[in-house]
Design an enzyme around this catalytic site. Structure first.
Site, PDB file in Angstrom:
ATOM      1  N   CYS A 201      18.080  -6.224 -19.801  1.00  0.00           N
ATOM      2  CA  CYS A 201      18.014  -5.010 -20.621  1.00  0.00           C
ATOM      3  C   CYS A 201      18.457  -3.802 -19.806  1.00  0.00           C
ATOM      4  CB  CYS A 201      16.582  -4.820 -21.102  1.00  0.00           C
ATOM      5  SG  CYS A 201      16.310  -3.270 -21.966  1.00  0.00           S
ATOM      6  N   CYS A 204      15.220  -1.340 -19.394  1.00  0.00           N
ATOM      7  CA  CYS A 204      14.056  -1.605 -18.542  1.00  0.00           C
ATOM      8  C   CYS A 204      14.260  -2.739 -17.547  1.00  0.00           C
ATOM      9  CB  CYS A 204      12.830  -1.904 -19.402  1.00  0.00           C
ATOM     10  SG  CYS A 204      12.816  -3.580 -20.098  1.00  0.00           S
ATOM     11  N   CYS A 217      15.327  -6.719 -26.456  1.00  0.00           N
ATOM     12  CA  CYS A 217      14.575  -6.894 -25.215  1.00  0.00           C
ATOM     13  C   CYS A 217      13.135  -7.226 -25.573  1.00  0.00           C
ATOM     14  CB  CYS A 217      14.626  -5.631 -24.363  1.00  0.00           C
ATOM     15  SG  CYS A 217      13.543  -5.705 -22.920  1.00  0.00           S
ATOM     16  N   CYS A 220      10.675  -4.197 -23.670  1.00  0.00           N
ATOM     17  CA  CYS A 220      10.535  -2.770 -24.033  1.00  0.00           C
ATOM     18  C   CYS A 220      10.885  -2.489 -25.492  1.00  0.00           C
ATOM     19  CB  CYS A 220      11.385  -1.887 -23.116  1.00  0.00           C
ATOM     20  SG  CYS A 220      13.163  -1.950 -23.471  1.00  0.00           S
ATOM     21  N   ASP A 338      40.214  -6.962  -5.075  1.00  0.00           N
ATOM     22  CA  ASP A 338      39.234  -8.037  -4.975  1.00  0.00           C
ATOM     23  C   ASP A 338      39.501  -9.052  -6.088  1.00  0.00           C
ATOM     24  OD1 ASP A 338      36.971  -9.598  -4.894  1.00  0.00           O
ATOM     25  OD2 ASP A 338      35.638  -8.068  -5.715  1.00  0.00           O
TER      26      ASP A 338
END
Length: 412
Positions: A201, A204, A217, A220, A338
């Site tokens: 999430c 949170c 979630c 939360c 990269d």
């Protein structure tokens, strides 16, 4: 807002003139479009130039990890139904390129602006947009771009309290979290194939639950908002529940999703969905993407894929096996140096396709394909790869600078 008074000071006019002259010199020297260098010079001479150029326009900003160039084109076509448009259609999406594009559109009513994710908050401050479209956020160029949650946080802080109407993808938790700080959001159910950047999430850090197409979630209560627009098969559903057919020459589910978001944006500017979607049919290719070109007696379809989410969408639209596939990967400055992202791409989806590998980092890609148990050949260049393929259609998938290299080679 749009009007006809001249917003440009003498200094701004000088900056525009100098920028155009530098851009023309850059083009004459064969160094590309010149839009970025021209914009840099203009902004040096007048740092407020972008704001001045935008103040007579109704602007829409488009930002995302994937699909922003195409969506910018689709929105621009739709808004032309309501007046002249200026747009950075070739994808120069940082402040210098945007300034260059707007400097060329003195008669325009609308500005349709693609914005690099990192620059969204600043460009929004300068252009005071009427609308901002947020499509998706996923991992990209880890050596250059911020980690995705940091980007979402930048968006969230930068757009907090914005007067713009935010048109946001309800299916991407990072986008929803970023847009939720804004008072005026239109949610679009545009779908999301790539989910690997949103298992935790963003609010949170709890574990996201993903039953079916929903998400929330468990810790939360942060959850998917109810969309008012939706992609449904080959149709866009508007807030009244009417289904409008999508007419596109561009392939794949991702472009239908782009069309759904574009229709929602067009409606903010008063263009009805039917008109917007019919106009989008004009777009055949976007800066060479999806073009089919003849080369060495074969038909090459050129596809751009710059990061794992983009490759996943691209694999979903290629012709079935045994259509040959040429893959090309570079790791130059514009790509990100990269190549670890290759390990996030599910190359088992290419099983059954004959594969040829080219590009600066062909050996990195070869190792990845070996681990994915794919049959492939490493080739010196595009010409050799094409000659190994039978006559007919070839799907060519490349990342950013590799794509530009390919376009130059095939004369596109």
């Amino acid at each position: 807002m749009a009007g006809n008074s001249d917003p440009l000071t003498p200094r701004a006019k000088l900056a525009v003139t100098a920028g155009k002259a530098v851009a023309a010199a850059s083009r004459a020297a064969g160094r590309g479009s010149g839009s970025v260098i021209g914009g840099r010079v203009a902004l040096k001479l007048d740092p407020d130039l972008l704001a001045r150029l935008a103040q007579n326009l109704d602007c829409v900003l488009v930002s995302a990890t994937n699909g922003k160039t195409t969506t910018t084109r689709l929105i621009a076509e739709a808004l032309r139904a309501a007046g002249p448009v200026v747009s950075n259609a070739l994808g120069a999406n940082m402040p210098a390129g945007i300034t260059s594009a707007l400097a060329g559109g003195s008669e325009a009513k609308f500005g349709v602006i693609e914005v690099d994710e990192k620059y969204l908050a600043g460009v929004a401050r300068d252009t005071d947009p009427k609308c901002i479209a947020l499509l998706n956020l996923s991992r990209d160029q880890l050596d250059r771009a911020a980690e995705t949650r940091m980007l979402a946080e930048n968006w969230r802080e930068g757009l907090a309290g914005s007067k713009a109407v935010i048109v946001a993808n309800a299916d991407d938790p990072l986008v929803v979290w970023a847009a939720s700080s804004s008072p005026n959001v239109i949610w679009v159910a545009a779908g999301q194939m790539w989910k690997d950047d949103a298992w935790s999430c963003p609010s949170c850090g709890g574990v996201m639950q993903r039953p079916g197409d929903d998400w929330f979630c468990g810790e939360c209560g942060f959850r998917r908002p109810t969309p008012s627009w939706a992609l449904s098969g080959d149709h866009v559903l508007d807030p009244h529940g009417s289904a409008w057919p999508i007419h596109l020459q561009l392939p794949g589910r991702a472009n239908k999703a782009n069309a759904a978001s574009s229709a929602a944006v067009a409606a903010v500017f008063g263009v009805p969905p039917q008109v917007a979607l019919e106009r989008m049919y004009q777009v055949q290719a976007v800066a060479g993407r999806y073009d089919v070109v003849q080369f060495e007696g074969r038909d090459l379809r050129l596809l751009l894929a710059k990061n794992p989410a983009g490759w996943l969408e691209t694999f979903s639209l290629i012709d079935p096996p045994p259509t040959p596939v040429i893959l090309s990967v570079n790791a130059r400055g514009a790509d990100g140096t990269d190549t670890s992202w290759l390990w996030d791409v599910d190359y088992t989806r290419l099983t059954g396709h004959p594969i040829c590998v080219v590009g600066d980092r062909k050996l990195d890609l070869a190792v990845r394909l070996e681990v994915a148990n794919q049959q492939f050949q490493v080739c010196e260049n595009l010409d050799q790869a094409v000659q190994l393929c039978p006559p007919g259609r070839i799907e060519v998938i490349a990342n950013y600078t590799a794509f530009q290299d390919l376009r130059r080679r095939v004369g596109n």
